[in-house]
Structure formats: structure tokens, C-alpha cells
Design a protein around this motif. Structure first.
Motif, mmCIF file in Angstrom:
data_model
loop_
_atom_site.group_PDB
_atom_site.id
_atom_site.type_symbol
_atom_site.label_atom_id
_atom_site.label_comp_id
_atom_site.label_asym_id
_atom_site.label_seq_id
_atom_site.Cartn_x
_atom_site.Cartn_y
_atom_site.Cartn_z
ATOM 1 N N THR A 274 0.840 -1.203 0.000
ATOM 2 C CA THR A 274 0.000 0.000 0.000
ATOM 3 C C THR A 274 0.870 1.246 0.000
ATOM 4 N N VAL A 275 1.909 1.216 0.825
ATOM 5 C CA VAL A 275 2.786 2.386 0.911
ATOM 6 C C VAL A 275 3.575 2.557 -0.385
ATOM 7 N N HIS B 140 1.491 3.975 -3.135
ATOM 8 C CA HIS B 140 0.494 4.955 -2.691
ATOM 9 C C HIS B 140 0.266 6.054 -3.714
ATOM 10 N N ARG C 266 -3.307 5.470 -6.830
ATOM 11 C CA ARG C 266 -4.259 5.389 -5.724
ATOM 12 C C ARG C 266 -5.163 4.172 -5.769
ATOM 13 N N ALA D 120 -3.261 1.165 -4.557
ATOM 14 C CA ALA D 120 -3.070 1.263 -3.109
ATOM 15 C C ALA D 120 -4.362 0.952 -2.375
ATOM 16 N N LEU D 121 -5.469 1.418 -2.925
ATOM 17 C CA LEU D 121 -6.760 1.191 -2.291
ATOM 18 C C LEU D 121 -7.091 -0.301 -2.251
ATOM 19 N N LEU E 249 -5.072 -1.854 0.334
ATOM 20 C CA LEU E 249 -5.589 -1.471 1.652
ATOM 21 C C LEU E 249 -6.742 -2.380 2.055
ATOM 22 N N LEU F 236 -14.449 4.975 -0.175
ATOM 23 C CA LEU F 236 -13.182 5.446 -0.739
ATOM 24 C C LEU F 236 -13.234 5.456 -2.268
ATOM 25 N N LEU G 117 -12.657 8.611 -4.589
ATOM 26 C CA LEU G 117 -11.572 8.581 -5.575
ATOM 27 C C LEU G 117 -12.068 9.026 -6.950
ATOM 28 N N LEU H 141 -11.344 12.646 -6.833
ATOM 29 C CA LEU H 141 -9.963 13.052 -6.547
ATOM 30 C C LEU H 141 -9.050 12.647 -7.707
ATOM 31 N N PRO H 142 -7.884 13.270 -7.799
ATOM 32 C CA PRO H 142 -6.942 12.867 -8.839
ATOM 33 C C PRO H 142 -6.579 11.391 -8.677
ATOM 34 N N THR I 43 -1.001 10.416 -7.132
ATOM 35 C CA THR I 43 -0.408 11.415 -6.254
ATOM 36 C C THR I 43 0.911 11.867 -6.873
ATOM 37 N N PRO I 44 1.115 13.169 -7.039
ATOM 38 C CA PRO I 44 2.387 13.611 -7.608
ATOM 39 C C PRO I 44 3.537 13.325 -6.652
#
Lengths: 108, 930
Positions: free
Chosen positions: B618-619, B622, B625, B628-629, B632, B666, B670, B673-674, B677-678
Motif C-alpha cells: 500500500t505504501v 500509494h 491510488r 493502493a486502495l 488497503l 473510498l 476517488l 480526486l486525482p 499522487t504527484p
């Protein structure tokens, strides 16, 4: 078993903390979820790790400690409410500030 | 009871002048006078025991565990001060009636005055030191309101703020000192503190306690170097100055000197600190008073000087000196109050307080002039007036001490010098104001006598000055004797209040002071020129600069810590908690406890490994997304499995269902949301976060290991033993939730409902950008609601509801219950939203989720209340066995009704959150989902 459990919990916590320190809202929410898993497991483990003895009277000779379980049960539900709140706050922030940076403004 | 009433009356009376304000100033003043008049009557009723030397105590328990009691005390000293506070307070109320103009809010003025009066009475009548301190701080606060009464003037605001800062700061020191004394004496009750004077003085913390208490006293009584606030407090209306700075506020400090005299006095520390501070203040005040051109400024510095005199007397440490100090407290209160009032009259009638402009008033207001001249003579220590008597006693006592060894003569010499100045400034008050030619350029010309009744308070006080000065033995002697013996806490020394003691050294000192004063006044012009050449030090400016400096430092510190970066706050907080836990773990001798480790089986080992691995993945992913989700959710499922493995089926069920709801949530978020993640963290920040996360993980792992390898005692045995006989259920976890700890659960479902409402409010009116395609540029599927999913979900709904009903019903005895059943129902309903869309579902499911959540909390709460009807405490449960035809024997518990409330709240809150978030994804703004 205890050592394995402790190590797993350590990794879970570290992952949560690392994501918590990211600059965008979504990873922060994910970090928060990971951290609440870790915290729930931590509280649960304070009643020690027992195998095959759920706290249902008459089902076994000994019982696992029901008190941390009861606490963690509500903690899971409340944790969900908190996650939802933070997530919607992040969405509201995105709507109002047009950025998903945790500081509410794009870095210069 | 009477004592409590004396203190309470002014506080209760605060309302009267406010109500009477519309009826005019006279009515307002009369209303204000009611409480102090009643108080005075009550005080007089206590006269007999006080003059018999008894201590009237009344005690009510408040927080006895902390040593705080509502205990009150009336002895001679308290009686004297209460008399001054109430008596002069009444005169000030009469005086202020004529001083305040029609346009000024008299009601507010009197309300503040009464508030202050009550606080002062509390200070002097408290038996418990902590109670006294509370009133002490209240005097600081209410005097702030009084000094800043003309709050449109900047000097009034600044003066008030300075007074509050200095006296309030001193109050903090006093609190620390009193806590120390309480620790040493073992009680905060004065009777015990005063009795354990020897123990206090012998204690190693005595110097510290003494210094802290003296800091409180010196700031309050405007002793050098804390005297600077008093002249600036002269921006207050003159009745306030007459009250606060003659008889009350500044006297609170010397009152405490007298009060604690038996407990603290009698040591080298006491002597040096108190007498040297007193002597310095006496000289500085007297000298400065001479150079003031402002009438009230002169009186302010003279007040400082006289307070120094009283302090010096307490410091001289002979029993007779303490008697003289108490005597001078009485005399100073009477002549200084009348002088302030006279100054106020002159200010009122001429429009100026500048002595260079106010001259020759004798011609315009002879009556006032006569009164002021008598009072000023008392201040100078002229024979046949009260000031002379205490000044003679003061001179005598300065000669009777040998504390400074071969330099003991410094004290009488300083006292004589102060006497010279005192005569000079008193002479200036008389000559410069009432004679010395014609007035210069007055705002109000010609001045005339004030209204008749404005002079009455001055007349009363001046009459007292004369009476005490001429026949002391028949007037003040009994009061002085009883107050002084209460101060000393024992028998009185021999003293004589007669006017003539023969030709002796004190008389010579008086004569020197008189002649010297006249000489100094005659040659005042060169002195004024010399003073004008001194560098001007404006205390207000220095103080303001200091305040600004502190503010700037605080701002700098705040900006350092609070720079608007959430990441920094979190890092700091994590670091702090890391440090705290590390320090707490430090004393552990070994990490591993005595408990043997459990064996590891393959399946558990693998699952644990997977749990850790998916958290790490997940990390690692990350930034992407969705990936990662997904990882998670794997973590969440494995956590549920861990609960199963370690005997917590209820937790596993809850975790599983919450996991599903969270993932839907989530996913929904999402969408807006973008998708990625930059990568914007600098290498250094990455390293910092890595170290922090690693440190935290390590610490948690160590902590868990240390705990798990140690034996522990649980309080759960009670719950396990009483679950069936007391709660009527075999599932202990559920019985704890709905029965043993039902109050907790009630709070928790309330939080859940509130969170739902909060989210609803946050989503109100929110407009978000809706991407038309996913991250890789694919358009969303055109088939909005896949047929198979839609059909299946409809089929599943009754089944899912049946299961949730089953889970709910069995919850009391087997894993399940309201929380889990509620979540399962929620998931079934959410599935309808997902499969068929918001509008379709809404039109078929007419549920109001707000109401549902509210009804849930209500049901749970009312179930709890119902036990009151049967005479049991809140949330007591009951259960019984019933026979139902066809079904057979069944057990019903009232806790089930409570659980129903939980069930409804969970559904209401969950759907409130998800349905409203889902609504945002509708292309056309659909109607709100309630």
C-alpha cells in the motif's frame, strides 16, 4: 506468535505513519485507516492473544478477555465514521480550494 | 451565616443599581447603597464577640479533598478592614452620585463598585487561604473594570491593563506561595497556618514561600519597584481612586502582611525583604510626590509612600511596630480618601488637575478648601490630627530597632527625610492649590462650591481625622487594640495613644520634618528645574514596550511551530509522542517478560506475513491510488481474519462489514480526486518521514512485545461471571456493549449520528469536477447499471435483510448484535444504490436517514430512561423467558430494545453518509437525499 504479531503490528503502524505524513489528502486518509487498524489490533492485543476461546459462555472452558473486544468493536464503527468525515472534509476542501494538498494550497 | 451574607450581599446587590439606572442617579446610588448598608448592620451585630477577642468562624465544605473550603473568619483585623471597606464604600457611593455626570452609565459604575466591594470583603473575611486568593484575583479583575471605566480613553485602558498585569502577575506568585505554605502547614485554613509559624519559618522552603507571597503583596500594595502601575491607575474616575487607592485595593497587600504576620514574620529574611522594600518605597514615593504637577499624581505617589511606611513598620519586627502599622492603615484610609475626594471636587469644578493652573481656590470654594487643608495637614503629620499620632509611633519604632547593626541609624534618618518630603508635598497641596495667586487659564471659570451633598463624605472623613487626632483614647483605641491583637495573634505590648509624650527624640524628628518640609517647599522652583533636567522615564511606555516585546516573542514562537503545514504539525506531534513513550519504556529492565511465547502455526504465520506485506505494498504504490486502495482492502480483510484467529468473532464480523462500507466510500471519493499522487516530497522530507515511521513502528512493536510477554490481571472476570445471571446473554461482548457498558455505547452511537449529520452538512451545496474519463483516457462504461448486477442485487436484498435480522436476534447469545446487523443491512441497501442508481433506489426506498439515525439514538436513550420508571438507575436492563406458541421458549431482554436503537443508528448514519456522497456523482443535480 507474540513476536510475529508485534512485528506485524510494527510494520502496520510504520506504514500508516508514513502515509499520514504525505502531502495529499487521499494518502493521508489511507494512512489514517492503516493506523486505525494498527490501533485496534493493539487495543485488542492488550487482552492477550487466545486461540479458540471466544467469549461466549458455555462454548469453552476458558474465555478470551471480552472487555478489549467490546471496546474495539465500537472503535471500529467510530473509526469508520471518522474516516468518512475526514474523507468528506477532503472532498469539501477540494471543492472549495481546488487542490487536494493538505495545506489547502499548492506548494510554490 | 452572617459572615457569608456580608460577602454575598454586594454580589447580590450588583443587580440593583443596574435596575434602578433608568430612575436617575439618586435612585441608582440609593439602590447601590442597600447592600453595603445591610452589610454594615450585619457586621455591627458581630461586634460583641469580636471586641471580646473571639474569632468568629463559619465553615462550609467545598472541595475538602483539595483543602478548599468555604470557611470564613471574623476577628479584629477582619472587622477593621470590613468596616473600612463598607464605611468608605458607602461614602464613595454618595460622592459618586454627584461626581458622575448625567450622561455616564451610573448603573454600570455602581455594579462594578459593588463587585469590587464583595471581592474585597471576601479577601479580608476568608479563613481559607485558597478562598482568599480567589477573592484576591477577583479584586484585580474588578479593579480593572473600574480603572477602565472611561473605556473610550486610551490612558484609562492602558492604565487598567498595566494594573491588571502587575497585580494579576503578583497574584500568580501569591498562589504559588500559598500552595507552599499550605504544604508546609498541612492546611490552608488560617487558624492552623497562623498556629504553625515556627514550623513554617524552620522549613527549608520558607525563603521561597516568603518571596512568592511578598511578590503578591508588593505588587498589590504598589511597593518599589512594582509601584509604577499606581500613578497610571489614576486615569480612573476619582471616586474609584478614593476607594481603591486609599482604603481597599492597595491595602489588600498590607492586609495580607498583617494577616500572615504570625506565620511569616520574625526571621532575618522577613526583616530584610520587608523593611528595606518599605523604606525604599517610602522615600521614592515621598520624593516623587513633590515633583508631580497633577493633583491626583501627587496623591498617588503619596499613597505609595504611605504604603511603604506601613510595610516598613511591619518589617521592623517589633510588636509595637505592628500596632503602629495597623494604626496608620486606619489613619491613612481616612485622610487619603478625603483628599482624593477633595481633589475630585476641584477637578470637577475647575476642569483641570494641573497645580500650575489651579491656584487661589480659597476665594472660590472656601468650604472645600478648609476640609482639604485639614486632611492635608493630617497627611503631613501635624499635631491634633490622626496622622500625627501614627507618625510619632512610627518615628519611635524606627529608633527602637537595631537591625542594621552600626548602620541602624539609616532607618530613622530615612524616615525623617521622608517626613520632610511629606510635609513639603502636603504644603504644596495646600498652598499651591488654595493660595499662590490667581488661577491660570481654567476650562471652567469661575469655579464654585460643589453640590452640598458632594462634600458630606469629605466632611465625615475629616471629622474622623480630627476626632481621632484629639481624643484617640475614646474613639479609635478599642478598635485598634482588637485589630492589633488579632494581627499579632497574642497579647498586646504596652503603648500609649496620648498626644503629648514630652520632649523626646521622635518629637525632634517631627520638628525637623516640619521645618525641613517648609524649607524644601520654599525652594521648590530650583528643585523643579533640576527634576525637569532628569531623563524622563515613562513607565507606561516602558511597560508597553515590554508587552509588545512579549507579544512579538510569542508570535515568533507561534510562527515557528504553527507555519500552516499540516505535515509539520503531524511530524512534531508524532515526534513528541515518540519521545514520551520512549521515556516511559526506559525504566524497563528487559524487553521480554516472563510469559512463555505461543507457538506459531504455518497458516497464521503466512497470514501475518501477508498482512505486513500488503501494508508495505500500500505504501509503495500509494501514488497509484486505485492500486493502493485495493491493497488497503486486503489489509482490512486480513485484520478481520486476525480477529477470527484470536477468538474475537464479533470483531471479525464488524471489521468485515465496515471494510466493505469503507471501500465503497473510498471508491466514491476517488472518483472526484486525482487518480495519482504527484511525487513532490523532497529527498530530505522522505528521509525524515521514513525515520519517523520506522521509529514509530519499532516502538509499537517493542511495546506490544513487552506487554504480550508479561502476565496481566483482567477485570473481565466480573463480566464473564455476571453475563448470564445479570445480563441474560451468553455473548459477553454483546452484553458488555448493551448492558454493562451501555452508557458508553449510547455515547458512541450519538457520535456516529453526529458524524453523519456533520458529513451531510459538509456535502451541502458542494460542486465537484466530475471527470468524463478515467486516468488512462477511457470513457466510463456507457452501461450505467449492469443488468446482471441489478437483477442479482434485487434478489439478494430480502436474503440479506433476513440474515441481518438473524444476526441481530442471536446477538445477545452468539456473535452478532445491533452494530453488525446494522452494517449488514446498510451494505444490502448500498448495493441497491450501486446497482440501480440513486434515483431508482430513492423512489422505491422511502427512508429518511436523518430520522432513522435520530430515532435510533432516541430508542436507545428511552430504553435507558425506562428503567427509571421501575426505580432502577439509568440503563438498567431486565430479561425474562416467555413461551410463544409454535416458536416455543424464547428469552427476551430489554437490552434488545437498546440494541435495536444501535441497529437503527448504524443504518441511518451509514446511509446518510454514503447516499449523500453518491448523490454527488449524478450528472444532473438530483434532489437531496434525506
Amino acid at each position: 506468535m507474540e513476536a510475529l504479531f508485534a512485528a506485524t503490528l510494527g510494520i502496520l503502524t510504520a506504514s500508516g505513519v508514513y502515509l499520514l505524513l504525505r502531502a495529499r489528502t487521499f494518502p493521508v486518509v489511507m494512512g489514517l485507516i492503516l493506523l486505525s487498524y494498527a490501533v485496534n489490533l493493539f487495543l485488542f492485543a492488550m487482552g492477550r492473544l487466545k486461540t479458540g476461546m471466544p467469549a461466549v459462555i458455555g462454548r469453552s472452558a476458558e474465555y478470551a478477555d471480552p472487555l478489549p473486544q467490546a471496546l474495539v468493536l465500537t472503535a471500529i464503527v467510530i473509526g469508520f465514521a471518522m474516516t468518512a468525515f475526514i474523507l468528506v472534509l477532503a472532498l469539501r476542501g477540494l471543492g472549495e480550494l481546488k487542490t487536494d494538498h493538505v495545506d489547502g494550497k499548492e506548494p510554490r | 451565616m452572617a459572615l457569608a451574607l456580608i460577602i454575598a450581599l454586594p454580589f447580590l446587590g450588583v443587580i440593583l443599581p443596574l435596575l434602578a439606572e433608568r430612575l436617575g442617579r439618586s435612585a441608582c446610588a440609593t439602590a447601590a447603597a442597600v447592600a453595603p448598608l445591610l452589610g454594615l448592620v450585619l457586621l455591627m451585630q458581630q461586634r460583641a464577640p469580636v471586641f471580646a477577642g473571639e474569632v468568629v468562624l463559619s465553615k462550609y465544605s467545598w472541595l475538602p479533598e483539595l483543602g478548599i473550603n468555604l470557611s470564613l473568619r471574623l476577628d479584629g483585623l477582619g472587622f477593621l478592614f470590613a468596616l473600612l471597606i463598607l464605611g468608605i464604600g458607602l461614602l464613595v457611593i454618595l460622592y459618586a452620585r454627584y461626581y458622575l455626570s448625567k450622561s455616564e452609565p451610573a448603573g454600570r459604575f455602581y455594579a462594578f463598585l459593588l463587585l469590587f466591594m464583595g471581592a474585597m470583603l471576601g479577601v479580608v473575611l476568608s479563613e481559607n487561604l485558597l478562598l482568599m486568593l480567589m477573592f484576591w484575583e477577583l479584586t484585580s479583575l474588578s479593579s480593572f473594570l473600574l480603572i477602565s471605566f472611561w473605556n473610550s480613553r486610551s490612558d484609562a485602558r492602558k492604565g487598567a491593563r498595566m494594573a491588571l498585569a502587575v497585580t494579576g502577575g503578583g497574584g500568580l506568585a501569591l498562589l504559588a506561595g500559598i500552595l507552599l505554605i499550605g504544604q508546609i502547614a498541612g492546611s490552608f485554613e488560617l487558624s492552623q497556618v497562623l498556629a504553625s509559624g515556627d514550623a513554617i519559618r524552620a522549613h527549608e522552603l520558607y525563603p521561597l514561600a516568603l518571596i512568592l507571597v511578598l511578590l503578591g503583596i508588593f505588587t498589590k500594595s504598589a511597593q518599589f519597584p512594582f509601584h509604577f502601575w499606581l500613578p497610571h491607575a489614576m486615569a480612573a474616575p476619582t471616586p474609584v481612586s478614593a476607594y481603591l487607592h486609599s482604603a481597599t485595593m492597595v491595602k489588600a497587600g498590607v492586609f495580607l502582611l498583617a494577616r500572615l504576620y504570625p506565620a511569616l514574620a520574625g526571621s532575618e529574611w522577613w526583616f530584610y525583604l520587608v523593611s528595606i522594600t518599605g523604606l525604599t518605597t517610602l522615600l521614592v514615593g515621598a520624593g516623587m510626590a513633590l515633583f508631580q504637577h497633577d493633583l491626583k499624581g501627587l496623591l498617588a505617589y503619596s499613597t505609595i509612600s504611605h504604603l511603604g511606611l506601613i510595610t516598613l513598620l511591619f518589617g521592623l519586627d517589633t510588636r509595637l511596630a505592628a500596632v503602629a502599622a495597623v494604626f496608620h492603615i486606619i489613619n491613612h484610609a481616612t485622610f487619603k480618601a478625603s483628599l482624593f475626594m477633595a481633589a475630585g471636587i476641584i477637578d470637577h469644578e475647575t476642569g483641570s488637575r494641573d497645580m500650575r493652573r489651579i491656584n487661589g481656590m480659597w476665594k472660590y470654594m472656601p468650604h472645600t478648601a478648609l476640609l482639604a487643608m485639614v486632611a492635608a495637614s493630617a497627611m503631613a503629620g501635624v499635631p491634633l490630627l490622626n496622622g500625627f499620632l501614627s507618625k510619632e509611633m512610627f518615628f519611635t519604632e524606627t529608633l527602637n530597632q537595631h537591625l542594621l547593626g552600626s548602620f541602624s541609624w539609616v532607618i530613622p534618618a530615612g524616615a525623617t527625610l521622608a517626613g520632610v518630603f511629606s510635609v513639603a508635598y502636603s504644603l504644596r497641596f495646600i498652598h499651591d492649590v488654595f493660595f499662590n495667586g490667581e488661577p491660570v487659564n481654567l476650562p471652567h471659570y469661575p469655579p464654585h462650591e460643589p453640590p452640598r451633598y458632594m462634600k458630606v463624605p469629605v466632611e465625615v472623613l475629616v471629622f474622623l481625622c480630627l476626632l481621632v487626632g484629639i481624643v484617640p483614647a475614646y474613639t479609635v483605641a478599642p478598635l485598634l487594640a482588637v485589630a492589633a491583637s488579632a494581627t499579632l495573634g497574642g497579647p498586646l505590648p504596652e503603648y500609649s495613644l496620648s498626644i503629648w509624650h514630652g520632649f523626646n527624640l521622635p518629637l525632634l524628628m517631627s520638628v525637623i520634618a516640619l521645618i525641613g518640609g517648609i524649607l524644601v517647599y520654599t525652594f521648590r522652583q530650583p528643585l523643579f528645574r533640576w527634576y525637569a533636567g532628569l531623563p524622563q522615564l515613562d513607565a507606561k511606555l516602558v511597560f508597553e514596550n515590554a508587552v509588545q516585546g512579549v507579544v512579538a516573542a510569542a508570535r515568533w514562537c507561534t510562527q515557528l511551530l504553527e507555519n500552516g503545514s499540516l505535515q509539520r504539525y503531524l511530524a512534531l506531534m508524532l515526534l513528541a509522542s515518540l519521545a514520551v513513550v520512549t521515556v516511559a519504556l526506559g525504566p524497563l529492565s528487559s524487553l521480554q517478560g516472563p510469559q512463555a511465547l505461543g507457538p506459531v502455526d504455518v497458516v497464521t504465520g503466512l497470514s501475518m506475513g501477508m498482512l505486513a506485506l500488503s501494508a508495505l505494498i500500500t505504501v509503495v504504490f500509494h501514488r497509484r491510488r486505485l492500486v493502493a486502495l485495493l491493497m488497503l482492502s486486503v489489509v482490512g480483510l486480513l485484520v478481520a481474519l486476525a480477529f477470527v484467529r484470536f477468538s474475537a468473532p464479533d470483531l471479525a464480523l464488524t471489521q468485515l462489514s465496515v471494510e466493505m462500507v469503507t471501500m465503497v466510500l473510498l471508491m466514491l471519493a476517488l472518483f472526484f480526486l486525482p487518480p495519482t499522487t504527484p511525487g513532490e516530497s523532497s529527498s530530505l522530507r522522505g528521509l525524515r518521514d521514513f525515520i519517523l515511521a520506522g521509529g514509530f513502528g519499532t516502538l509499537v512493536a517493542l511495546l506490544v512485545y513487552a506487554v504480550l510477554t508479561r502476565p496481566y490481571e483482567t477485570i473481565a472476570d466480573y463480566f464473564i461471571a455476571n453475563s448470564v445471571p445479570g445480563g441474560g446473554g451468553t455473548n459477553v461482548v454483546n452484553v458488555i456493549l448493551v448492558d454493562f457498558r451501555g452508557f458508553d455505547t449510547l455515547g458512541e452511537i450519538s457520535v456516529l449520528a453526529i458524524a453523519g449529520m456533520g458529513i451531510y452538512a459538509l456535502l451541502g451545496g458542494l460542486q465537484l469536477f466530475q471527470p468524463k474519463q478515467d486516468a488512462d483516457g477511457h470513457a466510463w462504461a456507457r452501461d450505467r447499471h449492469p443488468l446482471i448486477l441489478a437483477t442479482l442485487s434485487r434478489l439478494l436484498l430480502p436474503l440479506a435483510l433476513l440474515i441481518s435480522a438473524f444476526i441481530f436476534l442471536r446477538g445477545h447469545n452468539l456473535p452478532g448484535g445491533g452494530f453488525i446487523a446494522g452494517l449488514i443491512t446498510s451494505i444490502a441497501l448500498i448495493l441497491q444504490y450501486v446497482a440501480n442508481g440513486v434515483q431508482w433506489t430513492r423512489s422505491r426506498l422511502a427512508l429518511n436517514y436523518h430520522q432513522l439515525a435520530g430515532v435510533g439514538v432516541l430508542v436507545a436513550g428511552v430504553t435507558g430512561l425506562a428503567s427509571w420508571i421501575f426505580g432502577y438507575p439509568f440503563l438498567t436492563t431486565t430479561f425474562g423467558h416467555f413461551h410463544i406458541p409454535l416458536v416455543g421458549e424464547i428469552e427476551l431482554a430489554s437490552a434488545m430494545l437498546f440494541d435495536l436503537g444501535v441497529y437503527l443508528t448504524v443504518i441511518g448514519a451509514t446511509l446518510l453518509i454514503l447516499a449523500n456522497l453518491g448523490k454527488l456523482t449524478q450528472d444532473d443535480p438530483a434532489k437531496e437525499v434525506h
